[in-house]
Design an enzyme around this catalytic site. Structure first.
Site, PDB file in Angstrom:
ATOM      1  N   HIS A  17      -4.164 -46.297 -55.563  1.00  0.00           N
ATOM      2  CA  HIS A  17      -2.928 -45.724 -55.009  1.00  0.00           C
ATOM      3  C   HIS A  17      -3.088 -45.594 -53.506  1.00  0.00           C
ATOM      4  CE1 HIS A  17      -4.826 -41.821 -54.497  1.00  0.00           C
ATOM      5  NE2 HIS A  17      -5.190 -41.826 -55.775  1.00  0.00           N
ATOM      6  N   HIS A  20      -6.212 -44.063 -51.759  1.00  0.00           N
ATOM      7  CA  HIS A  20      -7.491 -44.774 -51.750  1.00  0.00           C
ATOM      8  C   HIS A  20      -7.703 -45.588 -50.477  1.00  0.00           C
ATOM      9  CE1 HIS A  20      -7.385 -44.419 -56.340  1.00  0.00           C
ATOM     10  NE2 HIS A  20      -8.432 -43.736 -55.927  1.00  0.00           N
ATOM     11  N   CYS A 123     -14.439 -29.736 -65.788  1.00  0.00           N
ATOM     12  CA  CYS A 123     -13.146 -30.339 -65.426  1.00  0.00           C
ATOM     13  C   CYS A 123     -13.293 -31.840 -65.536  1.00  0.00           C
ATOM     14  CB  CYS A 123     -12.707 -29.964 -64.015  1.00  0.00           C
ATOM     15  SG  CYS A 123     -11.228 -30.888 -63.526  1.00  0.00           S
ATOM     16  N   CYS A 126     -12.149 -33.794 -62.270  1.00  0.00           N
ATOM     17  CA  CYS A 126     -13.166 -33.795 -61.199  1.00  0.00           C
ATOM     18  C   CYS A 126     -14.491 -34.346 -61.697  1.00  0.00           C
ATOM     19  CB  CYS A 126     -13.448 -32.390 -60.682  1.00  0.00           C
ATOM     20  SG  CYS A 126     -12.054 -31.488 -60.020  1.00  0.00           S
ATOM     21  N   CYS A 142      -7.623 -26.261 -63.242  1.00  0.00           N
ATOM     22  CA  CYS A 142      -8.088 -26.954 -62.034  1.00  0.00           C
ATOM     23  C   CYS A 142      -6.939 -27.100 -61.040  1.00  0.00           C
ATOM     24  CB  CYS A 142      -8.636 -28.340 -62.379  1.00  0.00           C
ATOM     25  SG  CYS A 142      -8.983 -29.298 -60.889  1.00  0.00           S
ATOM     26  N   HIS A 145      -6.152 -30.884 -60.404  1.00  0.00           N
ATOM     27  CA  HIS A 145      -5.619 -31.717 -61.492  1.00  0.00           C
ATOM     28  C   HIS A 145      -4.586 -31.015 -62.377  1.00  0.00           C
ATOM     29  CE1 HIS A 145      -9.360 -33.752 -60.267  1.00  0.00           C
ATOM     30  NE2 HIS A 145      -8.625 -34.796 -60.433  1.00  0.00           N
ATOM     31  N   LYS A 292       1.245 -33.409 -52.729  1.00  0.00           N
ATOM     32  CA  LYS A 292       0.220 -34.262 -53.322  1.00  0.00           C
ATOM     33  C   LYS A 292       0.918 -35.318 -54.193  1.00  0.00           C
ATOM     34  CE  LYS A 292      -3.460 -33.729 -56.679  1.00  0.00           C
ATOM     35  NZ  LYS A 292      -4.725 -34.274 -56.385  1.00  0.00           N
ATOM     36  N   LYS A 295       1.976 -38.376 -60.607  1.00  0.00           N
ATOM     37  CA  LYS A 295       2.894 -39.113 -61.482  1.00  0.00           C
ATOM     38  C   LYS A 295       3.981 -38.190 -62.012  1.00  0.00           C
ATOM     39  CE  LYS A 295      -0.149 -42.796 -62.852  1.00  0.00           C
ATOM     40  NZ  LYS A 295      -1.441 -42.725 -63.497  1.00  0.00           N
TER      41      LYS A 295
END
Ligand code: MSP
Length: 478
Positions: A17, A20, A123, A126, A142, A145, A292, A295
């Protein structure tokens, strides 16, 4: 000098994505700069292919895990190439050589490893063990996430971090292991003070997709133990002497994984008797419309779409100048379009078009510029180098851009087209000066924009011709 630059290796539980791109671009900018300065650069990239979340995702999709990681690793490789990243080594943690070497790393650390039982939280996002304190502070969810931690009760091997904590703290405090930006250093020191010994294996009853622990069939290595070692196994450790390139000059990582690189990784290196990397360069996150990318929010930006929109230079330009090297920054299509049309196309593309055209009309060729020492006086100035050496890439491109804008202003002020009507010789002298200014500013852009090489070629051709198609065709009327 020999220089070694590394990037975090992404998990292959999906396609790349936009976020990266950050690791690769920062590393590539530095690599190109160091190469220009005459250094021999080794530059690693790769993919992290073991662990829970990959195993789980492949199972969900009902695909053989190996096929799944092969496909996704290839997507990352294509992406890295599309970004124009000039890496020298691509490592996959499923490579046979890596697996064999990481097992040898484990053997070498034996004195600092012990077996114990773990009863606590994990997690999966992570791939990290969570302390009771963290669990309380986050109410069991988390923050990165947005998923509840899972409860684990298992037997593991532990790495005795306590053996190295003091030494790591000293190295960080004294900048022997330099953490950039500076404010991250204190965050790390706080985490280090409270860091417990690290569980470095998982029972195969809970995770099969990992590197087998040597001498114990019932355990595989914890994914971070395996992944961090890539930075040295790719150089051949422990089968080969790696002292030519290790310690790394800089390791580029995102803020979410700094803790692994600043605590567990130095401890592993000290356990192996290896020196610590010189710098950990920690970047922020790329946000989408201030949030952030996720999706579920539906704001994930596909990097290929961004690349295809205006090409590689536009992508690299935006990321260098508008995504701050050190803190979270926003991507929006509006900002992207604006940067492309009003900055890249207007300031730079038009300048190249205009000046090459003026040179062409006034019979300025390579020999003329050469006789005016235009090429021999191109250099990277000290102020720029100071910024690049401190990894302040956003400031360095900003500095280069001011110089581009200066050339535009000088053209407007001196009006070579009017001078040419009165005094062609004077106009030629003036154009040689302006071409020299442009080529000097252009040199500073080379680590950031591949197009800068093309601009050098345009102005050093036997006969200077403006590009038939502008370097950055405009897409908006303004
Ligand atoms: N596999 C581990 C890294 C192991 S390194 C020995 C991992 N993978 S990841 O795919 O989750 O992240 C890879 C890199 O991308 C990290 O440096 C991470 O910080 C970065 N980014 C992931 N999302 C990002 C943004 N939205 N913005 C900027 N970088 C981000 O962690």
């Amino acid at each position: 000098m020999k220089t070694y630059i590394t990037t975090a290796i992404p998990y292959v539980n999906g396609a790349p994505h936009l976020g990266h791109a950050e690791d690769y671009l920062l590393a590539d900018i530095y690599s190109r700069y160091m190469t220009m300065r005459g250094n021999e650069v080794r530059f690693q990239v790769g993919t992290d292919e073991h662990g829970n979340k990959i195993e789980k995702k492949a199972n969900e999709l009902n695909i053989e895990i190996k096929d799944y990681v092969d496909q996704n690793s290839q997507k990352f490789r294509n992406f890295i190439e599309k970004l124009g990243v000039k890496y020298t080594d691509f490592i996959r943690t499923t490579d046979e050589a890596h697996v064999a070497r990481v097992q040898k790393v484990w053997e070498k650390l034996k004195d600092h490893i012990y077996k114990s039982d773990y009863e606590g939280w994990y997690c999966e996002g992570c791939e990290r063990f969570i302390t009771d304190n963290e669990y309380k502070e986050t109410d069991g969810v988390c923050p990165d996430h947005q998923k509840p931690y899972t409860k684990l009760s298992e037997s593991n091997y532990y790495f005795r971090l306590a053996d190295f904590k003091d030494e790591i703290r000293q190295k960080i405090e004294l900048d022997k292991l330099r953490i950039l930006p500076e404010f991250r250093k204190n965050e790390v020191l706080k985490l280090l003070a409270d860091a417990p010994d690290v569980s470095i294996s998982r029972p195969t009853s809970h995770l099969k997709w990992g590197v087998p622990v040597p001498g114990d069939d019932s355990q595989v290595m914890y994914v971070w133990m395996d992944a961090l070692s890539n930075y040295i196994t790719v150089l051949g450790y422990p089968d080969q002497d790696i002292s030519d390139f290790w310690p790394a000059t800089v390791q580029v990582v995102g803020k979410d994984i700094l803790r692994f690189h600043a605590i567990l990784w130095p401890a592993i290196l000290l356990g192996l008797g290896l020196p610590l990397p010189k710098t950990l360069l920690c970047h922020g996150f790329i946000l989408s419309n201030g949030q952030k990318m996720s999706k579920s929010i539906g704001n994930v930006v596909d990097p290929i779409e961004v690349l295809d929109k205006h090409g590689l230079d536009a992508f690299r330009y935006y990321f260098s100048r508008h995504i701050d090297t050190f803190v979270d920054s926003d991507f929006t299509w509006d900002k992207y379009e604006n940067a492309y049309n009003n900055e890249l196309a207007n300031d730079y593309g038009n300048l190249v078009q205009r000046l090459s055209n003026l040179c062409n009309k006034n019979d300025i060729d390579r020999a003329f510029l050469d006789s005016h020492s235009v090429y021999s006086s191109i250099k990277l100035d000290d102020k720029y180098c100071a910024l690049m050496d401190k990894f302040e890439f956003t400031n360095a491109i900003e500095y280069a851009w001011k110089k581009i804008q200066d050339v535009n202003r000088h053209i407007e002020e001196t009006k070579p087209w009017s001078v040419a009507k009165e005094n062609p010789d004077e106009a030629k002298e003036l154009l040689a000066t302006l071409a020299g200014e442009l080529l000097n500013a252009n040199e500073l852009l080379k680590p950031f924009l591949p197009a800068a090489e093309r601009v050098s070629e345009i102005f050093s051709a036997e006969k200077i011709e403006p590009p038939k198609v502008p370097l950055f065709p405009k897409t908006l009327a303004n």
